[in-house]
Design an enzyme around this catalytic site. Structure first.
Site, PDB file in Angstrom:
ATOM      1  CG  ASP A  29      -2.018   1.142   1.207  1.00 40.48           C
ATOM      2  OD1 ASP A  29      -2.979   0.663   1.226  1.00 40.48           O
ATOM      3  OD2 ASP A  29      -1.593   2.381   1.166  1.00 40.48           O
ATOM      4  CG  ASP A  60      -3.199   3.569  -1.902  1.00 47.03           C
ATOM      5  OD1 ASP A  60      -4.074   2.594  -1.619  1.00 47.03           O
ATOM      6  OD2 ASP A  60      -2.536   4.276  -1.242  1.00 47.03           O
ATOM      7  CD  GLU A  61      -5.887  -1.478  -0.057  1.00 52.79           C
ATOM      8  OE1 GLU A  61      -5.569  -2.320   0.374  1.00 52.79           O
ATOM      9  OE2 GLU A  61      -6.713  -0.552   0.173  1.00 52.79           O
TER      10      GLU A  61
HETATM   11  P1  TTP Z   1      -5.381   4.947   1.790  1.00 53.07           P
HETATM   12  O1  TTP Z   1      -4.436   4.233   1.213  1.00 53.07           O
HETATM   13  O2  TTP Z   1      -6.224   4.657   2.781  1.00 53.07           O
HETATM   14  O3  TTP Z   1      -4.373   6.122   2.476  1.00 53.07           O
HETATM   15  P2  TTP Z   1      -3.164   7.005   1.863  1.00 53.07           P
HETATM   16  O4  TTP Z   1      -2.489   6.373   0.805  1.00 53.07           O
HETATM   17  O5  TTP Z   1      -3.285   8.557   1.597  1.00 53.07           O
HETATM   18  O6  TTP Z   1      -2.304   6.953   3.279  1.00 53.07           O
HETATM   19  P3  TTP Z   1      -1.497   5.473   4.076  1.00 53.07           P
HETATM   20  O7  TTP Z   1      -1.857   4.570   3.333  1.00 53.07           O
HETATM   21  O8  TTP Z   1      -0.136   5.994   4.078  1.00 53.07           O
HETATM   22  O9  TTP Z   1      -2.112   5.640   5.354  1.00 53.07           O
HETATM   23  O10 TTP Z   1      -5.946   5.691   0.544  1.00 53.07           O
HETATM   24  C1  TTP Z   1      -5.314   5.912  -0.698  1.00 53.07           C
HETATM   25  C2  TTP Z   1      -5.745   7.137  -1.399  1.00 53.07           C
HETATM   26  O11 TTP Z   1      -7.147   7.037  -1.755  1.00 53.07           O
HETATM   27  C3  TTP Z   1      -5.756   8.506  -0.614  1.00 53.07           C
HETATM   28  O12 TTP Z   1      -4.103   8.956  -0.810  1.00 53.07           O
HETATM   29  C4  TTP Z   1      -6.531   9.369  -1.071  1.00 53.07           C
HETATM   30  C5  TTP Z   1      -7.607   8.332  -1.326  1.00 53.07           C
HETATM   31  N1  TTP Z   1      -8.799   8.431  -0.147  1.00 53.07           N
HETATM   32  C6  TTP Z   1      -9.797   9.227  -0.252  1.00 53.07           C
HETATM   33  O13 TTP Z   1      -9.971  10.110  -1.285  1.00 53.07           O
HETATM   34  N2  TTP Z   1     -10.811   9.473   0.634  1.00 53.07           N
HETATM   35  C7  TTP Z   1     -10.579   8.679   1.738  1.00 53.07           C
HETATM   36  O14 TTP Z   1     -11.335   8.479   2.805  1.00 53.07           O
HETATM   37  C8  TTP Z   1      -9.581   7.535   1.839  1.00 53.07           C
HETATM   38  C9  TTP Z   1      -9.253   6.799   3.208  1.00 53.07           C
HETATM   39  C10 TTP Z   1      -8.717   7.586   0.914  1.00 53.07           C
HETATM   40 MG    MG Z   2      -2.158   4.181   1.013  1.00 47.51          MG
END
Ligand code: TTP
Ligand code: MG
Length: 407
Positions: free
Chosen positions: A9, A104-105
């Site tokens: 991720d 992103d995962e």
């Molecule tokens: P995540 O992987 O949940 O978050 P992240 O990559 O920003 O941070 P980390 O993994 O380091 O904790 O989500 C991926 C992307 O999805 C995030 O950059 C923005 C988008 N997103 C939203 O638009 N709204 C949300 O509520 C969430 C959780 C994510």
């Molecule tokens: Mg992320």
């Protein structure tokens, strides 16, 4: 043999993409969302901004109050999708068994893949290095014997880390964590366990199966296993429908090609919406016609490029309709269109219009048909059942179920 599952991720994805192309933003509190003075919410915040208590989903106005000096960006979704595709393309080098978990995962089953990328930790190091070098992004990874534990481990590894949970230590790894660390464990489960003094996964794992079943019914036993890190769910195993189709029966048989096409357009929009919501594309489009004597014909078209747009589905459907009608111009009693041979979109395109918009466009399509050809000219699944009187119901065919197969 124990499986070797990796969950990867990207860290602070949207913000990290902005920082990769604007290095002056690195190390600063950066928040991607809409207008900080508007009514939007935070999409994501850099780890520096998270220190002020800013998180995804928080109202932007509140974020502005908590972190007044943060840099607020509107975001560039097209760019995030582009980078996401590159990220998935890198991962595809390590195993054929991949399941995207979003932009992103992803989950990778690396069991038996040593000859490709080395051991799981070696593969993790290699893909993270490539992601850093080619995309300028940090990724965190979890390695475990199940997707569940791998996911929890990658969360624990953040930011910019790797965590491997060795075979046999899964339950001990999860035990001290709060209930909400377990993917898919919701607030309602948490609330039912709180009065029993259960707040950690270890406490949940210690409950007897009978107690879990008493609390949560059939699901209880599985919940207990998950709390111990047992999750046999395979990677890349698609449990979703193998085809998506819509069909409807006319109140009076229809020969007018324009009328048939209008209905086909509505069905294509509906099938396309389902397909895209699932993050999938289709290689094959099928059309089905039934005549007044109940004889049924169908034709399929398999395309070189998998498609997902309403227009492409409609065009293929129209071509098939013309082919069928060249041979037999009798009025149709039923028409249906379906897609099959489905493949995963490398990226779940969350930038598609919201479901409400899609529903609206489907209703609009049927409204067009009904305005032109009469309110009861076409009945499809739910509508037929909801709207029809008992008498009328008898003339309708089976509905438009999502899973109804077309051949
Ligand atoms: P995540 O992987 O949940 O978050 P992240 O990559 O920003 O941070 P980390 O993994 O380091 O904790 O989500 C991926 C992307 O999805 C995030 O950059 C923005 C988008 N997103 C939203 O638009 N709204 C949300 O509520 C969430 C959780 C994510
Ligand atoms: Mg992320």
């Amino acid at each position: 043999m124990a499986r070797s599952i990796l969950h990867i991720d990207l860290d602070a994805f949207f913000v990290a993409v902005e920082q990769a192309r604007r290095p002056e933003l690195r190390g600063l509190p950066v928040i991607v969302g809409g207008d900080p003075d508007g009514r939007g919410v935070v999409a994501t915040a850099s780890y520096e901004a998270r220190r002020f208590g800013v998180y995804s989903g928080l109202a932007l106005r509140t974020a502005r109050r908590l972190a007044p000096d943060a840099i607020f960006l509107r975001g560039d979704f097209a760019e995030y999708v582009r980078v996401s595709k590159q990220f998935h393309a890198i991962l595809a080098n390590y195993t054929p068994l991949i399941e995207s978990g979003g932009l992103d995962e992803a989950y990778l089953d690396l069991t038996g893949c040593e000859s490709i990328g080395g051991t799981a930790p070696e593969a993790a190091a290699s893909m993270r290095a490539r992601i850093r070098a080619e995309l300028g992004l940090a990724a965190s990874a979890g390695i475990a014997t199940s997707r569940l534990v791998a996911k929890v481990a990658s969360d624990k590894a953040k930011p910019d880390g790797v965590l491997q949970v060795a075979e046999g230590t899964e339950a001990a790894f999860l035990a001290p964590l709060p209930l909400r660390a377990l993917p898919m464990l919701g607030q309602s489960t948490e609330k039912r366990l709180a009065p029993l003094g259960i707040s950690t996964l270890g406490q949940l794992a210690a409950l007897a199966d009978s107690a879990l079943e008493g609390l949560f019914g059939n699901h209880g036993r599985v919940l207990g296993q998950r709390a111990r890190g047992i999750d046999p769910t395979p990677i890349g195993h698609d449990v979703r429908a193998k085809s998506i189709s819509r069909e409807g029966t006319f109140a009076a048989d229809v020969a007018d090609p324009e009328h048939l096409r209008a209905v086909l357009r509505g069905f294509s929009e509906s099938v396309g919406a389902d397909l895209r919501r699932d993050g999938r594309r289709a290689r094959t489009v099928s059309l089905k016609l039934r005549y007044d004597d109940f004889s049924t014909v169908s034709r399929s078209l398999t395309l070189p490029q998998p498609l997902s747009s309403n227009e492409a589905i409609f065009e293929a459907g129209t071509a098939l309709l013309e082919k069928l009608r060249e041979r037999d111009k009798r009025p149709a009693r039923l028409i249906g269109i379906g897609v099959s041979n489905l493949v995963a979109d490398a990226v779940q395109l969350s930038l598609e219009p919201a479901p409400e918009r899609k529903q609206e466009s489907l209703s609009a399509a049927f409204d067009r048909v009904r305005r032109k050809y009469g309110t009861r000219s076409l009945q499809t699944g739910r509508t037929a059942f909801d709207a029809a009187t008992q008498d009328e119901r008898s003339v309708f065919e089976k509905g438009t179920g999502l899973s109804s197969q077309m051949k």
